[in-house]
Design a protein around this motif. Structure first.
Motif, PDB file in Angstrom:
ATOM      1  N   ALA A 185     -12.109 -50.690  18.618  1.00 22.82           N
ATOM      2  CA  ALA A 185     -11.331 -50.998  17.424  1.00 22.82           C
ATOM      3  C   ALA A 185     -10.262 -52.036  17.756  1.00 22.82           C
ATOM      4  CB  ALA A 185     -10.677 -49.736  16.865  1.00 22.82           C
ATOM      5  N   ILE A 186     -10.003 -52.909  16.779  1.00 18.82           N
ATOM      6  CA  ILE A 186      -8.957 -53.928  16.913  1.00 18.82           C
ATOM      7  C   ILE A 186      -8.070 -53.819  15.680  1.00 18.82           C
ATOM      8  CG2 ILE A 186      -8.433 -56.347  17.325  1.00 18.82           C
ATOM      9  CD1 ILE A 186     -11.357 -56.678  18.249  1.00 18.82           C
ATOM     10  N   VAL A 187      -6.779 -53.641  15.887  1.00 17.77           N
ATOM     11  CA  VAL A 187      -5.851 -53.368  14.793  1.00 17.77           C
ATOM     12  C   VAL A 187      -4.859 -54.523  14.651  1.00 17.77           C
ATOM     13  CG1 VAL A 187      -4.105 -51.782  13.896  1.00 17.77           C
ATOM     14  CG2 VAL A 187      -6.080 -50.887  15.161  1.00 17.77           C
ATOM     15  N   GLY A 188      -4.683 -54.978  13.406  1.00 22.17           N
ATOM     16  CA  GLY A 188      -3.730 -56.048  13.139  1.00 22.17           C
ATOM     17  C   GLY A 188      -2.302 -55.540  13.116  1.00 22.17           C
ATOM     18  N   VAL A 189      -1.428 -56.214  13.832  1.00 23.66           N
ATOM     19  CA  VAL A 189      -0.031 -55.794  13.960  1.00 23.66           C
ATOM     20  C   VAL A 189       0.815 -56.294  12.789  1.00 23.66           C
ATOM     21  CG1 VAL A 189       2.036 -56.106  15.395  1.00 23.66           C
ATOM     22  CG2 VAL A 189      -0.171 -55.608  16.465  1.00 23.66           C
ATOM     23  N   ASN A 190       0.415 -57.398  12.172  1.00 23.73           N
ATOM     24  CA  ASN A 190       1.226 -58.026  11.132  1.00 23.73           C
ATOM     25  C   ASN A 190       0.686 -57.756   9.733  1.00 23.73           C
ATOM     26  OD1 ASN A 190       0.999 -60.435  13.543  1.00 23.73           O
ATOM     27  ND2 ASN A 190       3.007 -59.569  13.090  1.00 23.73           N
TER      28      ASN A 190
END
Length: 264
Positions: free
Chosen positions: A52-57
């Motif tokens: 999984a890759i999660v957007g911080v912004n």
């Protein structure tokens, strides 16, 4: 992600959450990951993605994803040990170089309590050294992403730099390269790893040809633009974004979600 802006459809790109209705979900045997961010707030997400890759912004480089904590908890349902060469959980951040049109612009080489070694000189010197300030802007945004967005142990993550024409950039590509180099400088200073997300077209518009001596050279590339798993696999053979790099990851949209294929 910001997903390559709505105008990018004509270039064969994709909008987050807007894949073709006929696209088939990946087969259970395909070890694909999923990336999510603020547009997926409140949506039910598949459990146990391969990674999984999660957007911080929240779509802009100076904002915070309001569902970051919830989505990081979801991301940690990914199998352990990892099913691919990609980390179980990684992060991505929006990037930009707005210059004086932004809500904040640096005026020195000092940020986060330290004097930053700036390869482009002194930001705020006269005449104004815009490239040095571009470097500091990138450094500052990376510092903020790692320290004030709610990410614990930022050094343990792979941080992808989301580079898209939908955000604000300078016409001078060398200034944009300096900006991204500043981001890399901060992340590497905390021992985190870094990669670049874009498409060949958008990267060419924003950064162009990167010198082999740049810190951007050799960073792994994550390419968007595929419309199926088959297309994503094929895109592994496309040119990487910077000298000495390889395509490590490719993205496609299926059933309203962004899936990602880890290239062999």
């Amino acid at each position: 992600m910001t997903k390559l802006a709505s105008a990018a459809i004509s270039l064969g790109l994709v909008l987050l959450g807007g894949g073709p209705a006929s696209a088939a979900p990946p087969k259970p045997s395909d070890p694909v990951g999923i990336d999510v961010s603020w547009p997926q707030r409140g949506k039910t997400l598949p459990k146990k993605p391969a990674f999984a890759i999660v957007g911080v912004n929240n779509g802009l480089a100076n904002t915070t994803n309001p569902c970051l904590a919830t989505q990081l908890a979801w991301a940690n349902t990914a199998p352990d040990p990892a099913l691919t060469a990609q980390p179980r959980v990684a992060l991505y951040v929006n990037t930009a170089n707005p210059g004086l049109q932004g809500s904040w612009w640096p005026n020195s080489n000092h940020y986060g309590g330290v004097d930053v070694a700036n390869p482009y000189g002194v930001c705020g010197s006269l005449p104004d050294n815009f490239r040095a300030c571009s470097y500091m802007y990138g450094y500052a945004k990376a510092y903020d992403d790692a320290t004030i967005r709610g990410v614990e142990e930022p050094q343990k993550y792979l941080w992808w730099l989301d580079v898209e024409t939908g955000n604000s950039w300078q016409t001078d590509k060398a200034d944009n390269i300096a900006d991204l180099e500043g981001m890399v400088a901060y992340f590497t200073s905390i021992k985190a790893t870094v990669g670049i997300y874009s498409t060949g077209y958008q990267w060419g518009q924003i950064a162009g040809n990167v010198p082999s001596s740049s810190p951007l050279a050799g960073l792994p590339s994550w390419l968007a633009g595929a419309r199926s798993l088959t297309g994503a696999k094929s895109n592994c053979s496309l040119p990487a974004l910077t000298p000495g790099s390889r395509v490590a990851l490719t993205q496609y949209v299926s059933a309203g979600l962004d899936y990602n294929y880890a290239c062999p």
